[in-house]
Design a protein around this motif. Structure first.
Motif, mmCIF file in Angstrom:
data_model
loop_
_atom_site.group_PDB
_atom_site.id
_atom_site.type_symbol
_atom_site.label_atom_id
_atom_site.label_comp_id
_atom_site.label_asym_id
_atom_site.label_seq_id
_atom_site.Cartn_x
_atom_site.Cartn_y
_atom_site.Cartn_z
ATOM 1 N N ARG A 1 12.458 -8.010 -25.653
ATOM 2 C CA ARG A 1 12.983 -9.224 -26.274
ATOM 3 C C ARG A 1 11.849 -10.237 -26.373
ATOM 4 O O ARG A 1 11.096 -10.433 -25.427
ATOM 5 N N LYS B 1 13.661 -0.521 -29.612
ATOM 6 C CA LYS B 1 13.050 -1.750 -30.096
ATOM 7 C C LYS B 1 14.080 -2.880 -30.098
ATOM 8 O O LYS B 1 15.214 -2.691 -30.505
ATOM 9 N N GLY B 2 13.680 -4.032 -29.591
ATOM 10 C CA GLY B 2 14.561 -5.195 -29.530
ATOM 11 C C GLY B 2 15.350 -5.303 -28.238
ATOM 12 O O GLY B 2 15.956 -6.338 -27.970
#
Length: 181
Positions: free
Chosen positions: A24, A130-131
């Motif tokens: 994040r 991802k994220g």
């Protein structure tokens, strides 16, 4: 081009690729170091994506290993020009000012120049897409992930895993873990 010249003059030196994996934005990140000769991947959890966080890991490794072993294991480091790596002098030198490694940068927008570490990040992304946030992770969690990655067999390693390749190369004279004769 400086990297290619230096590596050409020192073909016997270990090349380590370095990068970060971001979870994040604004949260914890992963510092990754990949040894090209074995595909062994080291992963360290950083509280933030800063030069001081990376420097803390370098200092930890040097203090744990000793300067001689650090220099033998990390003589050449290839990375990108991310902000966390922008001041090579503080990473290349110990707190006492003595050299501990040489850092070289890939060309801008040329992540393929350190393609092995980029490929290894796919293994991280299988578990941490991802994220996703890394904020709930501990270094113990990251160590478990790292151990699984290093014990995964690969076609490129002739169906061996990085751990097995590293064990076979570390037992040879002149390797970074061979110790005194």
């Amino acid at each position: 081009s400086d990297f290619l010249v230096h590596a050409g003059y020192h073909p016997d030196l270990q090349i380590v690729e370095m990068d970060t994996v971001i979870g994040r934005i604004g949260g914890k990140v992963l510092l990754t170091l990949l040894f090209r000769d074995s595909d062994i991947l080291l992963i360290f959890l950083l509280q933030n994506n800063t030069q001081s966080a990376v420097l803390e890991i370098f200092d930890f490794l040097e203090n744990t290993m000793g300067i001689g072993l650090f220099k033998a294991c990390f003589p050449i480091i290839l990375t990108d020009n991310g902000s966390e790596f922008q001041n090579p002098q503080i990473l290349e030198n110990s707190s006492n000012g003595r050299p501990r490694c040489r850092i070289f940068y890939c060309d801008p927008m040329a992540s393929w120049q350190k393609g092995r570490i980029e490929k290894s990040h796919e293994y991280i992304r299988y578990v941490l897409p991802k994220g996703s946030s890394f904020d709930g992770l501990s270094q113990d969690d990251v160590d478990l992930l790292m151990n699984h990655i290093n014990c995964t067999c690969r076609d490129v390693l002739w169906e061996s895993c990085p751990f097995d390749i590293a064990c076979s190369t570390m037992s040879t004279p002149g390797s970074c873990d061979s110790g005194p004769p």
